[in-house]
Design an enzyme around this catalytic site. Structure first.
Site, PDB file in Angstrom:
ATOM      1  N   CYS A 101       0.970  28.183   5.333  1.00 48.64           N
ATOM      2  CA  CYS A 101      -0.256  27.790   6.036  1.00 48.64           C
ATOM      3  C   CYS A 101      -1.413  28.676   5.573  1.00 48.64           C
ATOM      4  CB  CYS A 101      -0.067  27.931   7.542  1.00 48.64           C
ATOM      5  SG  CYS A 101      -1.592  27.663   8.467  1.00 48.64           S
ATOM      6  N   CYS A 104      -2.511  31.022   8.724  1.00 53.33           N
ATOM      7  CA  CYS A 104      -1.712  32.082   9.353  1.00 53.33           C
ATOM      8  C   CYS A 104      -0.504  32.511   8.530  1.00 53.33           C
ATOM      9  CB  CYS A 104      -1.267  31.646  10.742  1.00 53.33           C
ATOM     10  SG  CYS A 104       0.013  30.375  10.695  1.00 53.33           S
ATOM     11  N   CYS A 153      -0.823  28.183  14.379  1.00 55.08           N
ATOM     12  CA  CYS A 153      -2.258  28.468  14.556  1.00 55.08           C
ATOM     13  C   CYS A 153      -3.084  27.203  14.800  1.00 55.08           C
ATOM     14  CB  CYS A 153      -2.805  29.248  13.360  1.00 55.08           C
ATOM     15  SG  CYS A 153      -2.971  28.284  11.851  1.00 55.08           S
ATOM     16  N   CYS A 173       0.676  13.819   4.093  1.00 55.68           N
ATOM     17  CA  CYS A 173      -0.430  13.838   3.136  1.00 55.68           C
ATOM     18  C   CYS A 173      -1.296  15.056   3.462  1.00 55.68           C
ATOM     19  CB  CYS A 173      -1.231  12.542   3.291  1.00 55.68           C
ATOM     20  SG  CYS A 173      -2.646  12.416   2.198  1.00 55.68           S
TER      21      CYS A 173
HETATM   22 ZN   LIG Z   1      -0.975  28.282  10.605  1.00 53.53          ZN
END
Ligand SMILES: [Zn+2]
Length: 186
Positions: A101, A104, A153, A173
């Site tokens: 991510c 985070c 997050c 996607c």
């Molecule tokens: Zn995150």
């Protein structure tokens, strides 16, 4: 000025329709409940395995997010923006590794479930584990779509669409700008 606004709205609509792959999301309700059917990844990832990933709550103020992210990343992750097809870093990335991510650093997707959808955005048929992402209904632009966000997050990652020919029959996607890729043997 008004023309510019209309133009940028149209461009956004084109991007969204392109990401939608021309398919209607009549299966939207199914997509919202399909998380359980996603296979749990059992490979070893140099400490990145589903049962070793802890999802905690990460919350930051708007100001903190703006400090942490580039304006482009902020637009995608925190304002649910969409980057252009074929003009993003990972759509054609065929290397082995983990996609984290961008908000985070939680490991979310692996190259094991990445496939070439031809849409110009990085596409996966499942996250590393269903606990790592959350599904939300997105009713913007007069459509009903399934949005996918980071479970830790709440940052926007992309959308989930029905897709035949992959094990889960769904395509995550995603925006490259929402992800950080680390190459590793998996
Ligand atoms: Zn995150």
């Amino acid at each position: 000025m008004k023309k510019m606004k209309i133009l940028s709205f149209l461009m956004a609509a084109v991007l969204i329709l392109a990401c939608n792959d021309g398919k209607k999301t009549e299966k939207g309700a199914t997509l919202m409940t399909q998380a359980e059917e996603v296979p749990v990844q059992t490979h070893s990832y140099d400490s990145v395995t589903a049962d070793t990933i802890d999802v905690e709550k990460v919350s930051r103020t708007k100001g903190e997010w703006k400090q942490l992210l580039s304006p482009e990343e902020y637009e995608i992750l925190r304002e649910a923006g969409t980057e252009p097809a074929f003009r993003n870093v990972y759509y054609n990335n065929k290397k082995q590794g983990i996609y984290y991510c961008g908000g985070c650093n939680l490991p979310l997707y692996s190259s094991n479930t990445k496939f070439d959808s031809g849409t110009g955005w990085p596409s996966f048929y499942a996250p590393i584990d269903s606990k790592l992402v959350k599904r939300k209904i997105d009713r913007r632009y007069g459509m009903e779509r399934v949005e996918v966000v980071c479970a830790q997050c709440d940052s926007h990652l992309g959308h989930i669409f029905p897709y035949e020919g992959v094990p889960t029959e769904e395509r995550h996607c995603l925006n490259s700008l929402a992800l950080d890729f680390k190459q590793m043997d998996i």
